[in-house]
Design a protein around this motif. Structure first.
Motif, short mmCIF file in Angstrom:
data_model
loop_
_atom_site.label_atom_id
_atom_site.label_comp_id
_atom_site.label_asym_id
_atom_site.label_seq_id
_atom_site.Cartn_x
_atom_site.Cartn_y
_atom_site.Cartn_z
N GLU A 38 0.87 2.80 14.03
CA GLU A 38 1.76 3.58 13.14
C GLU A 38 3.13 2.93 13.05
OE1 GLU A 38 3.52 8.16 12.83
OE2 GLU A 38 2.10 7.59 14.42
N ARG A 39 3.65 2.42 14.17
CA ARG A 39 4.97 1.78 14.16
C ARG A 39 4.95 0.52 13.30
NH1 ARG A 39 6.99 -2.43 16.49
NH2 ARG A 39 5.19 -2.74 17.86
N ILE A 40 3.90 -0.29 13.43
CA ILE A 40 3.80 -1.54 12.67
C ILE A 40 3.71 -1.25 11.17
CG2 ILE A 40 2.32 -3.54 12.23
CD1 ILE A 40 1.57 -3.42 15.22
N GLN A 41 2.90 -0.28 10.80
CA GLN A 41 2.75 0.05 9.38
C GLN A 41 4.03 0.66 8.81
OE1 GLN A 41 -0.72 2.58 9.48
NE2 GLN A 41 -2.15 0.85 9.30
N ALA A 42 4.75 1.44 9.63
CA ALA A 42 6.01 2.01 9.16
C ALA A 42 7.05 0.93 8.91
CB ALA A 42 6.53 3.02 10.19
N ALA A 43 6.96 -0.19 9.64
CA ALA A 43 7.89 -1.30 9.44
C ALA A 43 7.47 -2.21 8.30
CB ALA A 43 8.02 -2.10 10.73
N GLY A 44 6.34 -1.91 7.66
CA GLY A 44 5.87 -2.72 6.54
C GLY A 44 4.87 -3.79 6.91
N GLY A 45 4.39 -3.78 8.15
CA GLY A 45 3.42 -4.78 8.59
C GLY A 45 1.99 -4.30 8.46
N ARG A 46 1.08 -5.16 8.83
CA ARG A 46 -0.35 -4.84 8.77
C ARG A 46 -1.03 -5.33 10.03
NH1 ARG A 46 -3.12 -7.34 3.72
NH2 ARG A 46 -4.85 -6.14 4.59
N VAL A 47 -2.10 -4.63 10.39
CA VAL A 47 -2.96 -5.05 11.49
C VAL A 47 -4.28 -5.50 10.89
CG1 VAL A 47 -4.19 -4.33 13.57
CG2 VAL A 47 -1.86 -3.53 13.17
N ILE A 48 -4.60 -6.77 11.09
CA ILE A 48 -5.81 -7.36 10.52
C ILE A 48 -6.78 -7.66 11.66
CG2 ILE A 48 -6.75 -9.31 9.20
CD1 ILE A 48 -4.01 -9.54 7.85
N TYR A 49 -8.03 -7.29 11.47
CA TYR A 49 -9.03 -7.50 12.51
C TYR A 49 -9.67 -8.87 12.32
CZ TYR A 49 -8.40 -2.66 13.79
OH TYR A 49 -7.85 -1.48 14.22
N TRP A 50 -9.18 -9.81 13.08
CA TRP A 50 -9.69 -11.18 13.06
C TRP A 50 -9.90 -11.59 14.51
CZ3 TRP A 50 -11.29 -14.48 9.33
CH2 TRP A 50 -11.44 -15.82 9.69
N ASP A 51 -11.14 -11.52 14.97
CA ASP A 51 -11.44 -11.71 16.39
C ASP A 51 -10.65 -10.71 17.22
OD1 ASP A 51 -12.57 -12.78 18.65
OD2 ASP A 51 -11.10 -14.39 18.85
N GLY A 52 -10.70 -9.46 16.81
CA GLY A 52 -9.93 -8.40 17.43
C GLY A 52 -8.73 -8.03 16.58
N ALA A 53 -8.07 -6.94 16.92
CA ALA A 53 -6.90 -6.48 16.17
C ALA A 53 -5.72 -7.41 16.41
CB ALA A 53 -6.55 -5.05 16.58
N ARG A 54 -5.08 -7.85 15.32
CA ARG A 54 -3.93 -8.77 15.41
C ARG A 54 -2.87 -8.39 14.40
NH1 ARG A 54 -5.15 -13.58 18.17
NH2 ARG A 54 -7.34 -13.70 18.81
N VAL A 55 -1.61 -8.54 14.82
CA VAL A 55 -0.49 -8.28 13.91
C VAL A 55 -0.48 -9.37 12.85
CG1 VAL A 55 2.00 -8.02 13.72
CG2 VAL A 55 0.82 -7.18 15.76
N LEU A 56 -0.60 -8.97 11.58
CA LEU A 56 -0.70 -9.90 10.44
C LEU A 56 -1.84 -10.89 10.64
CD1 LEU A 56 3.06 -10.69 9.63
CD2 LEU A 56 1.63 -8.81 8.84
N GLY A 57 -2.83 -10.53 11.42
CA GLY A 57 -3.96 -11.41 11.67
C GLY A 57 -3.66 -12.56 12.59
N VAL A 58 -2.51 -12.51 13.32
CA VAL A 58 -2.07 -13.64 14.14
C VAL A 58 -2.03 -13.28 15.62
CG1 VAL A 58 -0.23 -15.31 14.57
CG2 VAL A 58 -0.72 -14.56 12.23
N LEU A 59 -1.20 -12.30 15.98
CA LEU A 59 -0.90 -12.02 17.39
C LEU A 59 -1.70 -10.82 17.88
CD1 LEU A 59 0.91 -13.22 19.63
CD2 LEU A 59 2.61 -11.47 19.05
#
Length: 405
Positions: A266-287
């Motif tokens: 919820e915090r990430i989405q409120a800041a305008g980011g996304r969580v992408i599932y690429w080999d697990g959940a990752r911030v912007l598909g990276v971290l």
């Protein structure tokens, strides 16, 4: 007659082709058999390694049980020359607790973890001594992790001194949440300023060789603990973890910051980011974590603000375990605490306040023996993580919190 001769003339090529096919099939069968044998041998080696580790933990427990039975045996006179049982003594509460450290590269090519142990790190006017323990799991490069290793305890000490001067009272009144938040923020700013200052210089480390124009893609998790005679203060940002063993049960002192944790998502989405599932959940598909020190290119979605817990110490406390996710990905809190307790039992009780004491059985128990129990526990946990096929660096700190005999 001519037909018979023709058939006899044609039969040898067919026989040769059949023989070639049979040879090829036989060679394929042999190769498959060899591969199967190799695969079975590798599986047997992995099975034996895991079994040996489990047997080692069981042997620790059996040895500790035998020592307890010997200590509780009554009616047997002391041997000539044996030391007399010591009277009850209290452990010096200001003394640095015994600890053990294990840090291994594991299946990674490079070591990016760092561990910091700083006994009696507070230099202010506090009446009681406090001790600092930290585990830092770097990603992108080891630079931020080693910077935290070198400077985090200094930042905490300075912020503690400021808070103590403002409060004008004992450690119980120190606002530890603010102290930890400001300390983590200082290290985060340090990582950002280093990335900016290095952008116009020659590459100094692996991360700069990959991206010479900037170095803000480097970061590190941080889980730190301040152990005082009365409290345990834990600050955590990332997916490293602190676990307390109390009265035989594990107590999690931190919660992993994963991008798919509901409040973090919820915090990430409120800041305008996304969580992408690429080999697990990752911030912007990276971290694969939602909080860390550094990682300037992912802010504000990835924050360095720590979650802080302050736990009052108890006589039922047994040990504190700090470790990177290389351990917690494959070992549960319960299993880790069981391994440490088994190592403690096999090495006997802690010694009295003096450097060399005597147990109730008359056997001298030195500080080195108790430190060996912590070191054995940390090493055994690291080996257990590798046997369970952990794919990450594994760093473990075990702190003995037992009081008295």
């Amino acid at each position: 007659m001519a037909e018979i001769c023709c058939q006899e003339a044609k039969s040898p090529p067919a026989t040769v082709a059949t023989a070639s096919a049979s040879a090829a099939a036989a060679a394929a069968a042999v190769a498959s058999s060899v591969m199967d044998r190799r695969r079975r041998r590798l599986e047997m080696k992995r099975f034996r390694l895991a079994t040996d580790l489990e047997e080692s933990a069981a042997e620790y427990a059996r040895a500790g049980k035998r020592q307890r039975l010997q200590r509780t045996a009554s009616g047997s006179p002391p041997c000539p020359g044996a030391a007399a049982p010591a009277e009850a003594e209290t452990v010096d509460p200001d003394r640095c607790p015994r600890y053990g450290v294990s840090s291994v590269c594991g299946r990674r090519r490079e070591m990016e973890d760092a561990v910091s142990v700083r006994p009696d790190f507070l230099t202010g006017s506090s009446s009681s001594r406090s001790h600092f323990f930290g585990v830092f799991d770097g990603h992108g490069c080891s630079h931020v992790a080693t910077t935290c290793q070198d400077l985090m305890h200094e930042a905490v000490a300075e912020e503690h001194e400021k808070a103590a001067a403002a409060a004008g009272s004992g450690d119980e009144e120190i606002p530890w949440k603010e102290v930890m938040e400001r300390s983590f923020a200082r290290l985060d700013e340090r990582a950002a300023s280093w990335a900016t200052s290095r952008s116009s210089e020659e590459p100094a480390c692996r991360c700069e060789q990959k991206m010479p124009s900037r170095c803000d893609h480097v970061g590190s998790t941080a889980v730190v603990a301040v152990v005082s005679p009365t409290h345990l203060v834990v600050g955590n940002a990332g997916d490293s973890r602190a676990v307390l063993s109390r009265a035989g049960a594990p107590v999690a002192l931190s919660v992993d910051h994963k991008p798919d944790r509901p409040d973090e998502l919820e915090r990430i989405q409120a800041a305008g980011g996304r969580v992408i599932y690429w080999d697990g959940a990752r911030v912007l598909g990276v971290l694969a974590m939602s909080r860390a020190i550094g990682d300037g290119y992912l802010k504000p979605f990835v924050t360095a603000e720590p979650e802080v817990t302050v736990t009052e110490r108890s006589d039922a406390d047994e040990c504190l375990i700090l470790a990177s996710d290389g351990l917690w990905d494959v070992v549960t809190n319960e299993m880790a605490c069981d391994v440490v307790r088994a190592c403690f039992r096999s090495n006997g009780p802690p010694e009295p306040a003096s450097g060399e004491g005597t147990s109730s059985s008359g056997k001298a128990v030195s500080r080195a023996e108790s430190d060996k129990a912590c070191s054995d526990a940390a090493m055994l946990l690291a080996k257990l993580a590798l046997a369970r096929r952990s794919a990450d660096n594994v760093s473990v700190v075990v702190v003995d919190l037992r009081r008295g005999l």
